[in-house]
Design a protein around this motif. Structure first.
Motif, PDB file in Angstrom:
ATOM      1  N   TYR A 102       0.840  -1.204   0.000  1.00 30.75           N
ATOM      2  CA  TYR A 102       0.000   0.000   0.000  1.00 30.75           C
ATOM      3  C   TYR A 102       0.866   1.240   0.000  1.00 30.75           C
ATOM      4  O   TYR A 102       0.605   2.213  -0.703  1.00 30.75           O
ATOM      5  N   GLN A 103       1.926   1.194   0.783  1.00 32.89           N
ATOM      6  CA  GLN A 103       2.748   2.385   0.904  1.00 32.89           C
ATOM      7  C   GLN A 103       3.525   2.648  -0.374  1.00 32.89           C
ATOM      8  O   GLN A 103       3.712   3.798  -0.771  1.00 32.89           O
ATOM      9  N   ARG A 104       3.932   1.580  -1.016  1.00 28.91           N
ATOM     10  CA  ARG A 104       4.588   1.731  -2.314  1.00 28.91           C
ATOM     11  C   ARG A 104       3.643   2.390  -3.309  1.00 28.91           C
ATOM     12  O   ARG A 104       4.010   3.281  -4.066  1.00 28.91           O
ATOM     13  N   GLU A 105       2.393   1.917  -3.277  1.00 31.42           N
ATOM     14  CA  GLU A 105       1.415   2.432  -4.217  1.00 31.42           C
ATOM     15  C   GLU A 105       1.110   3.904  -3.935  1.00 31.42           C
ATOM     16  O   GLU A 105       1.015   4.717  -4.856  1.00 31.42           O
ATOM     17  N   LEU A 106       0.990   4.236  -2.649  1.00 30.60           N
ATOM     18  CA  LEU A 106       0.683   5.625  -2.309  1.00 30.60           C
ATOM     19  C   LEU A 106       1.850   6.532  -2.668  1.00 30.60           C
ATOM     20  O   LEU A 106       1.657   7.669  -3.091  1.00 30.60           O
ATOM     21  N   ARG A 107       3.062   6.035  -2.487  1.00 32.56           N
ATOM     22  CA  ARG A 107       4.225   6.826  -2.863  1.00 32.56           C
ATOM     23  C   ARG A 107       4.170   7.114  -4.364  1.00 32.56           C
ATOM     24  O   ARG A 107       4.427   8.226  -4.823  1.00 32.56           O
ATOM     25  N   GLU A 108       3.789   6.095  -5.124  1.00 30.54           N
ATOM     26  CA  GLU A 108       3.808   6.276  -6.568  1.00 30.54           C
ATOM     27  C   GLU A 108       2.654   7.147  -7.046  1.00 30.54           C
ATOM     28  O   GLU A 108       2.815   7.989  -7.915  1.00 30.54           O
ATOM     29  N   ALA A 109       1.462   6.933  -6.464  1.00 26.24           N
ATOM     30  CA  ALA A 109       0.292   7.613  -6.986  1.00 26.24           C
ATOM     31  C   ALA A 109       0.120   9.009  -6.421  1.00 26.24           C
ATOM     32  O   ALA A 109      -0.483   9.861  -7.053  1.00 26.24           O
ATOM     33  N   TYR A 110       0.606   9.265  -5.181  1.00 32.74           N
ATOM     34  CA  TYR A 110       0.405  10.578  -4.566  1.00 32.74           C
ATOM     35  C   TYR A 110       1.710  11.267  -4.196  1.00 32.74           C
ATOM     36  O   TYR A 110       1.700  12.433  -3.851  1.00 32.74           O
ATOM     37  N   GLY A 111       2.793  10.531  -4.211  1.00 29.64           N
ATOM     38  CA  GLY A 111       4.051  11.155  -3.833  1.00 29.64           C
ATOM     39  C   GLY A 111       4.246  11.290  -2.339  1.00 29.64           C
ATOM     40  O   GLY A 111       5.080  12.082  -1.901  1.00 29.64           O
ATOM     41  N   ILE A 112       3.484  10.547  -1.529  1.00 29.49           N
ATOM     42  CA  ILE A 112       3.689  10.589  -0.078  1.00 29.49           C
ATOM     43  C   ILE A 112       4.817   9.638   0.267  1.00 29.49           C
ATOM     44  O   ILE A 112       4.815   8.481  -0.172  1.00 29.49           O
ATOM     45  N   ARG A 113       5.750  10.091   1.082  1.00 31.75           N
ATOM     46  CA  ARG A 113       6.869   9.222   1.421  1.00 31.75           C
ATOM     47  C   ARG A 113       6.641   8.593   2.787  1.00 31.75           C
ATOM     48  O   ARG A 113       6.121   9.214   3.704  1.00 31.75           O
ATOM     49  N   PRO A 115       9.079   6.946   5.280  1.00 38.86           N
ATOM     50  CA  PRO A 115      10.481   6.587   5.517  1.00 38.86           C
ATOM     51  C   PRO A 115      10.594   5.240   6.208  1.00 38.86           C
ATOM     52  O   PRO A 115       9.850   4.946   7.146  1.00 38.86           O
ATOM     53  N   GLY A 116      11.480   4.401   5.718  1.00 32.02           N
ATOM     54  CA  GLY A 116      11.713   3.096   6.317  1.00 32.02           C
ATOM     55  C   GLY A 116      10.948   1.985   5.671  1.00 32.02           C
ATOM     56  O   GLY A 116      11.248   0.821   5.898  1.00 32.02           O
ATOM     57  N   SER A 117       9.964   2.314   4.867  1.00 30.26           N
ATOM     58  CA  SER A 117       9.168   1.251   4.254  1.00 30.26           C
ATOM     59  C   SER A 117       9.989   0.564   3.160  1.00 30.26           C
ATOM     60  O   SER A 117      10.611   1.233   2.353  1.00 30.26           O
ATOM     61  N   PRO A 118      10.009  -0.772   3.141  1.00 32.57           N
ATOM     62  CA  PRO A 118      10.868  -1.469   2.190  1.00 32.57           C
ATOM     63  C   PRO A 118      10.419  -1.265   0.750  1.00 32.57           C
ATOM     64  O   PRO A 118       9.221  -1.154   0.480  1.00 32.57           O
ATOM     65  N   ARG A 119      11.367  -1.244  -0.147  1.00 37.21           N
ATOM     66  CA  ARG A 119      11.152  -1.176  -1.592  1.00 37.21           C
ATOM     67  C   ARG A 119      10.244  -0.021  -1.977  1.00 37.21           C
ATOM     68  O   ARG A 119       9.466  -0.119  -2.927  1.00 37.21           O
ATOM     69  N   LEU A 120      10.350   1.069  -1.222  1.00 42.90           N
ATOM     70  CA  LEU A 120       9.392   2.156  -1.407  1.00 42.90           C
ATOM     71  C   LEU A 120       9.541   2.805  -2.771  1.00 42.90           C
ATOM     72  O   LEU A 120       8.558   3.175  -3.397  1.00 42.90           O
ATOM     73  N   ASP A 121      10.765   2.921  -3.251  1.00 45.65           N
ATOM     74  CA  ASP A 121      10.982   3.700  -4.471  1.00 45.65           C
ATOM     75  C   ASP A 121      10.955   2.870  -5.740  1.00 45.65           C
ATOM     76  O   ASP A 121      11.189   3.394  -6.811  1.00 45.65           O
ATOM     77  N   GLU A 122      10.644   1.579  -5.600  1.00 41.42           N
ATOM     78  CA  GLU A 122      10.517   0.784  -6.823  1.00 41.42           C
ATOM     79  C   GLU A 122       9.231   1.133  -7.543  1.00 41.42           C
ATOM     80  O   GLU A 122       8.251   1.513  -6.929  1.00 41.42           O
ATOM     81  N   ASP A 123       9.243   0.954  -8.863  1.00 45.57           N
ATOM     82  CA  ASP A 123       8.029   1.194  -9.633  1.00 45.57           C
ATOM     83  C   ASP A 123       7.003   0.144  -9.296  1.00 45.57           C
ATOM     84  O   ASP A 123       7.321  -1.035  -9.148  1.00 45.57           O
ATOM     85  N   PHE A 124       5.770   0.581  -9.157  1.00 43.77           N
ATOM     86  CA  PHE A 124       4.719  -0.379  -8.836  1.00 43.77           C
ATOM     87  C   PHE A 124       3.853  -0.652 -10.055  1.00 43.77           C
ATOM     88  O   PHE A 124       3.879  -1.732 -10.622  1.00 43.77           O
ATOM     89  N   VAL A 125       3.114   0.321 -10.508  1.00 39.20           N
ATOM     90  CA  VAL A 125       2.314   0.175 -11.718  1.00 39.20           C
ATOM     91  C   VAL A 125       2.891   1.002 -12.846  1.00 39.20           C
ATOM     92  O   VAL A 125       2.952   0.578 -13.987  1.00 39.20           O
ATOM     93  N   LEU A 126       3.324   2.199 -12.513  1.00 40.25           N
ATOM     94  CA  LEU A 126       3.788   3.128 -13.528  1.00 40.25           C
ATOM     95  C   LEU A 126       5.279   2.944 -13.717  1.00 40.25           C
ATOM     96  O   LEU A 126       6.066   3.412 -12.907  1.00 40.25           O
ATOM     97  N   GLU A 127       5.643   2.251 -14.774  1.00 47.81           N
ATOM     98  CA  GLU A 127       7.067   2.050 -15.022  1.00 47.81           C
ATOM     99  C   GLU A 127       7.593   3.260 -15.779  1.00 47.81           C
ATOM    100  O   GLU A 127       7.061   3.634 -16.821  1.00 47.81           O
TER     101      GLU A 127
END
Lengths: 177, 308, 210
Positions: A102-113, A115-127
């Motif tokens: 969920y946090q990965r997705e929120l980072r990608e879709a809204y830009g909310i960071r 910190p500490g969440s694993p693999r946060l900056d990997e592309d999820f849907v939007l490559e």
């Protein structure tokens, strides 16, 4: 229980939306301890989902955690307000592993960071995404789509209200009930 | 001498064509029966032929190395080689092929040969699903070869010969002389192994048709694939002929051949449409348990028959 | 001189690292000619039309319409249709509705791995003009800008009956020899590649997947 939460965590805005679904609001710093308390002591062991509501007018993101208690079939919806402009949010990946995604997705879709969440900056849907996060409301998807993917001529709207007004009842204004 | 050999090779080519055509027809026929069981119409009778032609007419093909070319070649060589040493129709000069004194062992080796060639070719393609398919296929083959080999040893003891022609000859003169009635234990073990050999439902995990890994031929396409499906038809029919020769009294005419092989095939089909699939480890355990025990019993049974 | 010649004949494969460039072929795909004898070509087309193997790659919501095709009610086996899980062996690619950019990348890879002649059926309205996703940030609007399409079946969603009708229509087209999508792709290779790279920003695969 709710009174205790109010007392200990400063929970505000408690609304019983319907039987078995209550929403409450908590400050950003108390979120993690509140959720941990609910999971470990109160039996809200299941994270249904977490999502974000974008209140662009107020300049805030409301992060929503939906927790479920299997014992008394009760659902709690926990709302946390954070600022829209680059404010971090506390990660809960150590409480539920599925919160990573969920946090990965929120980072990608809204830009909310988170910190500490694993693999946060990997592309999820939007490559290879090179614009501002697309689910933020200032992002104009139609304009972007037409620029990036092109627009094929010949689309026409068959919106029922318009269609009926123009074709079926041409003499009536359409405002009368 | 030379004329005799040319005649033999000509006869063999005729046999090869007939058996291949019969195998293709039977594939479609069985597909139609399965479709009818499922309430469908199913493919046309000539569909396997069209598939082979279409693959042959593909305009492009990519290669992955020499072994990749040789894989289908080995496979079809295994199929042709197996057929070459099996007398198809008993007592017929035309259909006796190159059968000789020790052909039974040669046939069993040839059956293995095609699979190994296939494994080498598919391994060269470098596709991970191919490797999984090969690993599953070869381990299942190792498992079903055990009861089959035991059953063959049993009937070799029983008839005291390694020639398929002589085994067939010993079963002539009435249905009560067939191996299935004289040595039913060996037949049972061999028929259980046959289920694994045909690759129908309880034991089709290594092929896994229509699924994510299609098994060893994942990377094979175009003409390679058409060769392999041709071999599948040929090899399937050849195995049926071998089983008919060893256990069901052989055939003295084409019609008898067709009826008998069709009935043998139906055993696999009926079991195939009725049962779900084994995982490969379950399949191996199954083959090493009951069929192998039955196979060992069949040898004991053959010995007892001899001594009594 | 040599450099200009080589850029004309080979692909750059700029998206790959140095090490990966060794692993992939960089030759340009070639168009293929029909067989010189017309009867042979017609016969080959007849065989191709009657043995359509669909790539089992569900690329959108329309993939759910492909499953009932094999059931007793629709029974596409009658027309020689079968599913194939590997692109090497399949000849028909059914684009099931919308294609997101992430899926489009995989579609292109799978399509290029298929062996010609290969045919593309675009199912639903989304590949035509975007359909209900016309303003989506992640869904392409005109599929034929990225891959050549041989047959469109529009609707949202087309039912399996329509898909069966479309397959019969495709068979007619193939028998007449009018399905040359794979050749068109190679003819306009640079145009298609430019379009693809405009949309797919992280191009980390070879320019043509052999």
């Amino acid at each position: 229980m709710l009174e205790r939460l109010q007392r200990e965590f400063g929970v505000t805005d408690i609304n019983e939306l319907k039987p078995g679904l209550t929403s409450l609001k908590v400050a950003r710093d108390k979120t993690e301890t509140l959720i941990r308390e609910l999971r470990d002591r109160e039996g809200y062991t299941h994270l249904n989902f977490m999502t974000v509501i974008d209140y662009i007018e107020d300049g805030i993101f409301t992060i929503v955690y939906m927790l479920h208690n299997y014992d008394n079939k009760d659902t709690l919806s926990i709302h946390v307000d954070i600022g829209r402009d680059g404010e971090d949010m506390v990660s809960i990946h150590h409480l539920w592993a599925q919160a990573w995604t969920y946090q990965r997705e929120l980072r990608e879709a809204y830009g909310i960071r988170f910190p500490g969440s694993p693999r946060l900056d990997e592309d999820f849907v939007l490559e290879g995404w090179d614009q501002i996060p697309p689910m933020r409301r200032e992002f104009d998807t139609k304009k972007f789509s037409e620029e990036r993917f092109g627009h094929r001529e010949g689309r026409s709207s068959e919106e029922p209200r318009e269609h009926m007004k123009v074709n079926l009842y041409p003499n009536r204004g359409g405002d009368e009930q | 001498m030379i004329a005799e050999w040319i005649g033999k090779i000509g006869n063999f080519t005729l046999t090869l064509l007939i058996v291949t055509a019969y195998g293709l027809f039977m594939t479609a026929f069985i597909e139609r029966i399965i479709a009818k069981v499922q309430g469908r119409i199913g493919i046309p009778y000539w569909q396997p032929v069209i598939n082979i032609l279409k693959n042959f007419f593909k305009r492009t093909a990519v290669s992955h190395g020499y072994m990749f070319y040789l894989g289908p070649v080995f496979r079809i060589a295994g199929g042709i080689g197996t057929l070459a040493f099996i007398p198809v129709i008993y007592g017929s000069e035309t259909f006796s092929n190159f059968s000789m004194a020790g052909d039974l062992f040669l046939v069993i080796y040839f059956m293995f040969f095609g699979q190994l060639g296939m494994a080498l070719g598919a391994g060269e393609s470098g596709h991970p699903y191919s490797a999984i398919g090969i690993a599953r296929g070869l381990s299942q083959m190792t498992a079903y070869e055990v009861p089959f080999a035991l059953a063959v040893i049993s009937i070799v003891i029983q008839y005291d010969t390694l020639s398929i022609t002589e085994i067939v000859a010993a079963q002539q003169g009435g249905w009560e002389n067939w191996t299935v009635f004289t040595n039913w234990v060996a037949t049972l073990a061999a028929m259980l192994a046959f289920l694994g050999m045909t690759g129908y439902s309880p034991f089709d995990i290594f092929l896994a048709p229509q699924e994510i890994p299609i098994g060893p031929p994942t990377e094979f396409h175009s003409a390679y694939l058409s060769f392999m499906s041709l071999n599948r038809a040929l090899f399937g029919a050849t195995k049926l002929v071998l089983f008919m020769n060893l256990f069901f009294g052989g055939a003295t005419g084409l019609l008898e051949l067709m009826i008998k092989t069709w009935l043998i095939y139906m055993v696999a089909i009926v079991i195939g449409v009725s049962f779900p699939r084994f995982r490969v480890d379950q399949a191996i355990r199954f083959f090493f348990k009951i069929p192998t025990l039955i196979g060992i019993m069949s040898i004991v049974y053959a010995q007892m028959m001899l001594t009594s | 001189m040599i450099k200009s010649l080589s850029t004309e004949d080979t692909l750059e494969n700029a998206g790959l690292t140095e090490e990966e460039q060794q692993l992939f072929c960089n030759a340009r795909p070639k168009q293929y000619e029909p067989y010189p004898i017309k009867a042979v070509e017609d016969f080959a087309n007849w065989a191709r039309a009657n043995s359509l193997w669909i790539l089992a790659f569900g690329t959108g919501c329309g993939a759910i319409e492909l499953r009932p095709l094999m059931t007793a009610r629709f029974d596409a086996n009658r027309f020689g249709v079968a599913g194939r899980p590997t692109p090497r062996q399949s000849s028909v690619f059914v684009i099931g509705g919308y294609a997101s950019v992430k899926t489009l990348k995989r579609i292109i890879r799978s399509y290029e791995q298929m062996q010609g002649p290969k045919f593309v059926i675009a199912l639903g309205i989304c590949p035509v003009n975007g359909g209900m996703y016309f303003d989506s940030y992640n869904t392409i609007n005109q599929f034929d800008m990225y891959l050549p399409v041989d047959l469109y079946i529009t609707g949202c969603m087309p039912r399996p009956e329509v898909l069966v009708a479309g397959i019969v229509e495709l068979q007619k087209k193939i028998k007449q020899g009018r399905c040359d999508g794979a050749n068109r792709y190679i003819e306009n290779f640079d145009w298609y590649k430019a379009n693809q790279k405009k949309v797919i920003k992280n191009w980390d695969m070879p320019d043509y997947n052999w």
